[in-house]
Write a protein that holds these residues in place. Sequence first.
Motif, mmCIF file in Angstrom:
data_model
loop_
_atom_site.group_PDB
_atom_site.id
_atom_site.type_symbol
_atom_site.label_atom_id
_atom_site.label_comp_id
_atom_site.label_asym_id
_atom_site.label_seq_id
_atom_site.Cartn_x
_atom_site.Cartn_y
_atom_site.Cartn_z
ATOM 1 N N ILE A 509 0.869 -1.177 0.000
ATOM 2 C CA ILE A 509 0.000 0.000 0.000
ATOM 3 C C ILE A 509 0.905 1.226 0.000
ATOM 4 O O ILE A 509 1.809 1.332 0.836
ATOM 5 C CB ILE A 509 -0.927 0.022 1.231
ATOM 6 C CG1 ILE A 509 -1.792 -1.243 1.267
ATOM 7 C CG2 ILE A 509 -1.801 1.276 1.220
ATOM 8 C CD1 ILE A 509 -2.524 -1.438 2.591
ATOM 9 N N ILE A 510 0.681 2.130 -0.939
ATOM 10 C CA ILE A 510 1.520 3.336 -1.050
ATOM 11 C C ILE A 510 0.632 4.563 -0.942
ATOM 12 O O ILE A 510 -0.432 4.624 -1.562
ATOM 13 C CB ILE A 510 2.292 3.366 -2.388
ATOM 14 C CG1 ILE A 510 3.196 2.130 -2.523
ATOM 15 C CG2 ILE A 510 3.134 4.619 -2.516
ATOM 16 C CD1 ILE A 510 2.630 1.039 -3.362
ATOM 17 N N PHE A 511 1.054 5.530 -0.160
ATOM 18 C CA PHE A 511 0.328 6.793 -0.109
ATOM 19 C C PHE A 511 1.327 7.941 0.017
ATOM 20 O O PHE A 511 2.488 7.744 0.389
ATOM 21 C CB PHE A 511 -0.688 6.817 1.040
ATOM 22 C CG PHE A 511 -0.099 6.920 2.416
ATOM 23 C CD1 PHE A 511 0.037 8.150 3.052
ATOM 24 C CD2 PHE A 511 0.314 5.785 3.096
ATOM 25 C CE1 PHE A 511 0.573 8.252 4.321
ATOM 26 C CE2 PHE A 511 0.852 5.868 4.368
ATOM 27 C CZ PHE A 511 0.985 7.106 4.996
ATOM 28 N N LYS A 518 5.126 7.105 1.123
ATOM 29 C CA LYS A 518 5.210 6.120 2.209
ATOM 30 C C LYS A 518 4.759 4.768 1.694
ATOM 31 O O LYS A 518 3.720 4.650 1.055
ATOM 32 C CB LYS A 518 4.366 6.560 3.385
ATOM 33 C CG LYS A 518 4.761 7.965 3.861
ATOM 34 C CD LYS A 518 4.510 8.161 5.323
ATOM 35 C CE LYS A 518 5.034 9.540 5.732
ATOM 36 N NZ LYS A 518 5.755 9.539 6.957
ATOM 37 N N ILE A 519 5.560 3.749 1.982
ATOM 38 C CA ILE A 519 5.293 2.396 1.487
ATOM 39 C C ILE A 519 4.973 1.498 2.676
ATOM 40 O O ILE A 519 5.766 1.379 3.624
ATOM 41 C CB ILE A 519 6.505 1.855 0.708
ATOM 42 C CG1 ILE A 519 6.865 2.813 -0.437
ATOM 43 C CG2 ILE A 519 6.209 0.467 0.149
ATOM 44 C CD1 ILE A 519 8.185 2.495 -1.099
ATOM 45 N N THR A 532 10.193 5.027 3.420
ATOM 46 C CA THR A 532 9.804 6.411 3.184
ATOM 47 C C THR A 532 10.712 6.990 2.104
ATOM 48 O O THR A 532 11.937 6.876 2.190
ATOM 49 C CB THR A 532 9.929 7.253 4.462
ATOM 50 O OG1 THR A 532 9.031 6.737 5.447
ATOM 51 C CG2 THR A 532 9.579 8.698 4.183
ATOM 52 N N VAL A 533 10.104 7.592 1.088
ATOM 53 C CA VAL A 533 10.866 8.158 -0.025
ATOM 54 C C VAL A 533 10.529 9.636 -0.134
ATOM 55 O O VAL A 533 9.362 10.011 -0.295
ATOM 56 C CB VAL A 533 10.539 7.449 -1.353
ATOM 57 C CG1 VAL A 533 11.331 8.067 -2.502
ATOM 58 C CG2 VAL A 533 10.817 5.957 -1.243
ATOM 59 N N PRO A 567 9.702 -3.181 -4.289
ATOM 60 C CA PRO A 567 9.036 -2.052 -3.639
ATOM 61 C C PRO A 567 9.706 -1.606 -2.346
ATOM 62 O O PRO A 567 9.488 -0.477 -1.900
ATOM 63 C CB PRO A 567 7.622 -2.589 -3.368
ATOM 64 C CG PRO A 567 7.448 -3.713 -4.331
ATOM 65 C CD PRO A 567 8.799 -4.335 -4.459
ATOM 66 N N GLU A 568 10.532 -2.478 -1.775
ATOM 67 C CA GLU A 568 11.173 -2.109 -0.519
ATOM 68 C C GLU A 568 12.473 -1.348 -0.751
ATOM 69 O O GLU A 568 13.055 -0.800 0.185
ATOM 70 C CB GLU A 568 11.410 -3.372 0.317
ATOM 71 C CG GLU A 568 10.095 -4.078 0.652
ATOM 72 C CD GLU A 568 10.280 -5.267 1.574
ATOM 73 O OE1 GLU A 568 11.316 -5.313 2.271
ATOM 74 O OE2 GLU A 568 9.386 -6.135 1.613
#
Length: 711
Positions: A509-511, A518-519, A532-533, A567-568
């Motif tokens: 889930i990404i928002f 935030k992943i 966190t990117v 994704p990580e």
Amino acid sequence: MIIIPFHCKNEQETRKVQVLKQAYFFKQGFLIIFITLILSFSTQALTIQKKSEWPSLNNDTTTIDNNEGIIFTGLGTRIHVFDKNTLLQKTQFDINSKDSILGVIADKKNKILYTAAGKSGIYIIDYSSSENLKIISEISNVAEEPGFLQGEKRSYINPYALTLKDNFLYVADNSYGLRIFDVTEPSKPEYKSGYRNDGKSEKLTTGGFFDLALFSSGSKNYLCILDLFYGLKIFDVTNPEKKPEPVAGKDLRGAFFNNITLVQDIKVKEINNRWYIFVTDKSQSKEQAVIAKLKFINEENTDPGKKFLLKTPQNTGRCDELKKGYAIALYNDYAYVADGKYGIKKIDIINKTGVTDSGVEIYASKSYDNVYSKSYAITLNDATIYSSDLSRGLVSINPDIFSENNSTGELINFKSIDKNEGVICSASESEFSKGFYFFNIENSTEPKILKKLPSSKKAIFVKNFLTGFTGASEEKIYVFKKNSGWETIAEFNLKSEKPGAFEAFENYIIFSADNVLKILKYKEKNIEKIKTVNSASKIFSIYYDPYTQNLYTGNETGIIIYNFKNPEEPSIKDTINTNSKISNIFVSNEYIYSASGNFIYIYDKSMSEINVIDAETEVSSISVDEDFLFAGTSSGIQIYENPYKNDYKLVTTHGTRNKVMQIKLEKSKIYSANSNGGISISEYDKNAGSTPEPFKPSYDKGSGCFIQSLF
């Protein structure tokens, strides 16, 4: 000399014809001309049809108890209770029906509210405590007098409207006709009698009744009913114990013009010792509506004090200046009409402004288009008009000076939508209905609400996730799954991190929160933050492409493309500088479609801009199939052919109740979440008319396309 001009009235016909002069020659005075007409269908045919909307909107969903000083308004499956003076909400009550509320009427003496909910039946509610409503009985079927659908019995009732007098409840049953119940004991309603309305074209199908008006004249009680077979029927219900039969009626199609055939609302008023029926009606094919005035109780010449019923009501007046004509309220010498997005119209129903050849009076309207933008229902109480408005909720209006007294604010506002198998989930951010709504759409013509999971803060996003859905409110991330019923199986608290964009795939889930991505990862009913990117600017949209395994973010000044194979550990793969805020992104066949204000920018796989579409209205959502681009806008859904080519074309604009916030395509279905308008389900057919009849030019200059030869 040979002159062969082609004249076409519209651009589409011009595109269809290409003339090739293959050869011509003269021989012994004869002129031979070979002309080949070739069809060139550069625009692929497409038809689109709205299948259903939720909630259903009706003009009889507000009733008022002056003694208690409260207003009841039904929307969806909820009854909202407002203070009459302040319009502040006192409480809301969910009847948990599968169908929307279509009508409400209050028994002010006994503090009982009768609620019509379509095929879910009638709910009888005790409101002796206006802040603690409770259902005391339900009416779901009448087995002894069933209706019929193509010869099959239908014992269930399907109430569209109802009214009350002297402990008798009169119901317009759309699957049967007129039904009368004795509600002396509201907890034990008793069916008394009914009138089965047989369809004109199909005798084994019954019903069609959907609105009614009850009134008294002298010692008589009459009930006027509209039915979907374009008819008006009048019943004498002075003795409700007696089986009702029509005593007068009329086919209303003769009262209108230009094939307007969809009657919508009915009201009755006495004017100068005569009784008149007022009916609103609209065209199904274009924006055109009318209010008609019909006289049906007149004075008898020999005895002015005695009145008689006209067996066939007479057309006496009309106003042709309406667009939607959803509902009508009568006050003094005026009719106030809820005209949808065109506001409220005020019509003088007494003083004629013109007369037709048939003697019918023509009434003019005063337009208040910009005052109440989405009015779909209207009612009168104590010299105050109450308008039900999609954008602003319930609005109270002073009809004399036409000024607003107060409003409740929006009652429903769907922000996001997605689908998983035969269920759609939508997120509502309205203060009155915030939370997540689940609908069964196996029958797309009648979506049934399965569950509502409320949220303490506004619900703003929802995505298909694993075998269920994931959603975001202003304070939490949720995971929903269908067990015995839809339920929340995991939550993640956001603290102060309000999501600005949202995406989900596999078990991630990404928002976004401002300029931070935030992943999260879901595992065994737990949600944990794993990455966190940081981004250079605020993030407004996110899209994950499973084919390239890239994640696209729309930012303040462009698009950032991340490699999301892991994704990580994501990494920036590329960027596109647009110098404008990107509010929505969609990726298909390596083309990138992005929305910014009124424009749609399209890029190829080399990140080169190949097209710009000016939608001329704000674009909030994009989706694409192999042939068309679908854009959700503030004025509906725009559909474009060849969007990635310079010769792209706007095929059609599909109207919705209000601004489209998000669209979801699946096969031939379009699911849309509409701001203040609920959800819409439409179906499109892009093969309709793909093999048309051969084009035959005409020699008639008055036709759409003609050919002329001069020598």
